[in-house]
Design a protein around this motif. Sequence first.
Motif, PDB file in Angstrom:
ATOM      1  N   LEU A 294      34.273  49.480  26.018  1.00 22.38           N
ATOM      2  CA  LEU A 294      34.147  50.848  27.463  1.00 22.38           C
ATOM      3  C   LEU A 294      34.507  49.125  28.519  1.00 22.38           C
ATOM      4  O   LEU A 294      34.898  50.084  29.616  1.00 22.38           O
ATOM      5  N   GLN A 295      35.401  48.942  28.180  1.00 22.48           N
ATOM      6  CA  GLN A 295      35.858  47.597  29.143  1.00 22.48           C
ATOM      7  C   GLN A 295      34.947  47.317  30.629  1.00 22.48           C
ATOM      8  O   GLN A 295      35.527  47.353  31.263  1.00 22.48           O
ATOM      9  N   ILE A 296      34.095  46.848  29.903  1.00 25.58           N
ATOM     10  CA  ILE A 296      32.427  46.195  31.050  1.00 25.58           C
ATOM     11  C   ILE A 296      33.504  45.520  31.960  1.00 25.58           C
ATOM     12  O   ILE A 296      33.297  45.160  32.975  1.00 25.58           O
ATOM     13  N   THR A 297      34.110  44.272  31.321  1.00 25.14           N
ATOM     14  CA  THR A 297      34.213  43.417  32.486  1.00 25.14           C
ATOM     15  C   THR A 297      35.474  43.718  33.252  1.00 25.14           C
ATOM     16  O   THR A 297      35.286  43.348  34.642  1.00 25.14           O
ATOM     17  N   GLN A 298      37.147  45.011  33.321  1.00 27.27           N
ATOM     18  CA  GLN A 298      37.561  45.209  33.635  1.00 27.27           C
ATOM     19  C   GLN A 298      36.722  46.268  34.233  1.00 27.27           C
ATOM     20  O   GLN A 298      37.388  46.456  36.051  1.00 27.27           O
ATOM     21  N   SER A 299      35.758  46.971  34.459  1.00 25.45           N
ATOM     22  CA  SER A 299      35.167  47.890  35.619  1.00 25.45           C
ATOM     23  C   SER A 299      34.911  47.040  36.722  1.00 25.45           C
ATOM     24  O   SER A 299      34.526  47.539  37.554  1.00 25.45           O
ATOM     25  N   ILE A 300      34.202  46.220  36.093  1.00 27.24           N
ATOM     26  CA  ILE A 300      33.305  44.864  37.011  1.00 27.24           C
ATOM     27  C   ILE A 300      34.280  44.429  37.867  1.00 27.24           C
ATOM     28  O   ILE A 300      33.821  44.395  39.410  1.00 27.24           O
ATOM     29  N   GLU A 301      35.795  44.542  37.313  1.00 25.35           N
ATOM     30  CA  GLU A 301      36.464  43.172  38.359  1.00 25.35           C
ATOM     31  C   GLU A 301      36.517  44.945  38.821  1.00 25.35           C
ATOM     32  O   GLU A 301      37.440  44.927  40.270  1.00 25.35           O
ATOM     33  N   THR A 302      36.774  45.850  38.692  1.00 21.69           N
ATOM     34  CA  THR A 302      37.585  47.006  39.620  1.00 21.69           C
ATOM     35  C   THR A 302      36.328  47.505  41.162  1.00 21.69           C
ATOM     36  O   THR A 302      37.472  47.599  42.170  1.00 21.69           O
ATOM     37  N   TRP A 303      35.030  47.537  40.196  1.00 21.86           N
ATOM     38  CA  TRP A 303      34.021  47.938  41.121  1.00 21.86           C
ATOM     39  C   TRP A 303      33.998  46.270  42.379  1.00 21.86           C
ATOM     40  O   TRP A 303      33.802  46.211  44.121  1.00 21.86           O
ATOM     41  N   MET A 304      34.659  45.173  41.932  1.00 20.03           N
ATOM     42  CA  MET A 304      34.747  44.002  43.006  1.00 20.03           C
ATOM     43  C   MET A 304      36.223  44.771  44.179  1.00 20.03           C
ATOM     44  O   MET A 304      35.897  43.950  45.195  1.00 20.03           O
ATOM     45  N   ARG A 305      37.096  44.755  43.629  1.00 21.39           N
ATOM     46  CA  ARG A 305      38.523  45.462  44.139  1.00 21.39           C
ATOM     47  C   ARG A 305      37.619  46.991  45.320  1.00 21.39           C
ATOM     48  O   ARG A 305      38.363  46.392  46.629  1.00 21.39           O
ATOM     49  N   ARG A 306      36.997  47.900  44.494  1.00 19.61           N
ATOM     50  CA  ARG A 306      36.368  48.547  45.365  1.00 19.61           C
ATOM     51  C   ARG A 306      35.758  48.263  46.555  1.00 19.61           C
ATOM     52  O   ARG A 306      35.771  48.272  48.211  1.00 19.61           O
ATOM     53  N   PHE A 307      34.498  47.116  46.367  1.00 21.97           N
ATOM     54  CA  PHE A 307      34.543  46.205  47.883  1.00 21.97           C
ATOM     55  C   PHE A 307      35.174  45.509  48.284  1.00 21.97           C
ATOM     56  O   PHE A 307      34.869  45.503  49.954  1.00 21.97           O
ATOM     57  N   ALA A 308      36.182  44.645  47.492  1.00 19.52           N
ATOM     58  CA  ALA A 308      37.103  44.016  48.955  1.00 19.52           C
ATOM     59  C   ALA A 308      37.720  45.117  50.230  1.00 19.52           C
ATOM     60  O   ALA A 308      37.813  45.038  50.597  1.00 19.52           O
ATOM     61  N   ASP A 309      38.410  46.387  48.997  1.00 16.22           N
ATOM     62  CA  ASP A 309      39.173  47.592  50.161  1.00 16.22           C
ATOM     63  C   ASP A 309      38.388  48.593  51.178  1.00 16.22           C
ATOM     64  O   ASP A 309      39.002  48.930  51.784  1.00 16.22           O
ATOM     65  N   SER A 310      36.570  48.263  50.128  1.00 16.81           N
ATOM     66  CA  SER A 310      36.568  49.502  51.082  1.00 16.81           C
ATOM     67  C   SER A 310      35.616  49.026  53.074  1.00 16.81           C
ATOM     68  O   SER A 310      36.111  48.195  53.345  1.00 16.81           O
ATOM     69  N   LYS A 311      35.917  50.234  53.788  1.00 16.27           N
ATOM     70  CA  LYS A 311      35.773  49.829  55.556  1.00 16.27           C
ATOM     71  C   LYS A 311      34.592  49.607  55.320  1.00 16.27           C
ATOM     72  O   LYS A 311      34.497  48.756  55.849  1.00 16.27           O
ATOM     73  N   ARG A 312      32.813  49.960  54.433  1.00 14.41           N
ATOM     74  CA  ARG A 312      31.744  49.700  54.874  1.00 14.41           C
ATOM     75  C   ARG A 312      31.144  48.437  54.201  1.00 14.41           C
ATOM     76  O   ARG A 312      32.033  48.551  52.595  1.00 14.41           O
ATOM     77  N   ILE A 313      30.381  47.454  53.755  1.00 18.33           N
ATOM     78  CA  ILE A 313      30.389  46.282  52.931  1.00 18.33           C
ATOM     79  C   ILE A 313      29.355  47.465  51.960  1.00 18.33           C
ATOM     80  O   ILE A 313      28.331  48.285  52.197  1.00 18.33           O
ATOM     81  N   LEU A 314      30.240  47.431  50.481  1.00 12.35           N
ATOM     82  CA  LEU A 314      29.499  48.465  49.412  1.00 12.35           C
ATOM     83  C   LEU A 314      27.963  48.091  49.295  1.00 12.35           C
ATOM     84  O   LEU A 314      27.445  48.957  48.627  1.00 12.35           O
ATOM     85  N   TRP A 315      28.001  46.999  49.136  1.00 14.81           N
ATOM     86  CA  TRP A 315      26.801  46.640  48.563  1.00 14.81           C
ATOM     87  C   TRP A 315      26.311  45.009  49.102  1.00 14.81           C
ATOM     88  O   TRP A 315      26.794  44.310  50.439  1.00 14.81           O
TER      89      TRP A 315
END
Length: 533
Positions: free
Chosen positions: A273-294
């Motif tokens: 399910l590539q859980i680790t890679q998915s977590i890394e993807t969410w970390m990139r989204r956190f970095a790139d989103s205009k608003r703080i995601l969490w």
Amino acid sequence: MDAQAAICKLCRRIGRWKLAGCLFAVFVLIACVTGIATPGNARRTTASEVVKVVKAVTFQAPGRTPTSRSHSSHSSHSGPAGTDTIHVCLTSDDADLRSAAVVVRSAYTNAANPKRLLFHFITTPELAPTVRDLFSVHLADIPLQVHADQSVQDRIAGSIPGRAKTAKVRKGLTSIFNFVPFYLDWYVRVNGESPPRLIYLDTDTVIMGDLGELQDMDLQGHSCAAVKYCLQPLDKYVDFDALRELGFNDYNPKACIANRGLLVIDAKRWKELQITQSIETWMRRFADSKRILWKSGMSQPPWLLAMKDDFLDLGDEWNCNSLGRDKMPYAEALFLRDNGFDHAAVRKIGAVFSDDGGVDPYVVMCSDKGKMLHFNGGVKPWTWQTYYADHKLPLCALPENMPENFNFNSVVQVKLFCKLVSFVNCVDIWNSFISEETACALRDYKQEWPEEPTWIANMGEKVAKEEEERIDREKARIQKQELQKEELKARAESQAKILRVGELAAAAEAREREADMEREQLERAEQAEKSGR
């Protein structure tokens, strides 16, 4: 001793025999017992008793002591417990090893078959040799491997965005080792491959249950199992407005979260399910989103979003939490009253109500049957004397399977719904799994004085202030000297002017006298001239 007890006892003693040999011994002993018994004073062994004996021999592993805890409802089978190795993982870059040692010792002590356990401690390359040396002495009877991999650390560090350091999160949550549990299969390898199942434990826990239950249960196709925690919904951690701006509309803001203090991971399914890679993807989204995601935590939100509620619930008994919290707010204090606490019971355990209905100290009820006790909160058993020496310690219902011969500092019994319940300091439960010698050896004395950075900072501020004051005084002295010089100069100039004025006045008077004399001479000359005519 009756026939069944005698047979069971004998078979446990000869547990090293092969099954066929043991069964043969069973029937020989049954024949002897039934043959020796006289009709007048003994009954014959029935077939059902023979079946019970055979089951006892077949399903109880040699050397395994029965446990009073029932197996999880998620168990993959109702027959004998597994015999495969249980890989238990802990991660930390903390030089103080006391908490990790307690997790290992408690899990080993309460295992139905401790020989199945193999512990893995993941740390930094710098700390690994020290950990290996200390654990080889103070946990010498327990199989434990130490792992470190700088390349994996570098990858994790690269996935933690810079904005994480500026977000309003508790110090330490951005630590690399807060993310290592998502990379366990990168560290732990057996013959070049990850073990099929990995169990992760936080280092602020005490294990009172049998980890064999977690190893043997059927995960039902999930990549992992954890404890569902519904007191905190997902929107406590994730900003759903920011999430929707990214186009994700299929998350439930009120979904229960999962507590990450205990994870049971199906390594193959996790990788598929590539859980680790998915977590890394969410970390990139956190970095790139205009608003703080969490808005709370740092490693928990991306894991929750990557899992998307796709985990097996282990049940509350595997996460009896809050053993490290100092006070109960009103909403949680209601639980005590619902479970039989009256005013007398509250007074007897030494607790007090605050003006808003909270309770001081925190009182934990689930610890009597909890299989994992979680010391989340600030009152850590290994540091409370540094930070909470002047506070009341959290209280715990006495666990049913505490180590024998351990002397608690205090035990208080109160009646809850007419049943006596014993309470002890939660810290003492933790202390029961570590000796004073081991605690002394594994302690990091450099952390004994956490005030020192503050002191140094204060000293720096004091020195800087003193230097600033000195500079101000020097500037004032120089300025005063300059003013004095200016004053002396002005005074000299004034005196010079006064002298010059005096000189000019004297010169003017002299000229005026000369003019008067000349006038007088002219007048005399004119008078003389008139007289001569």
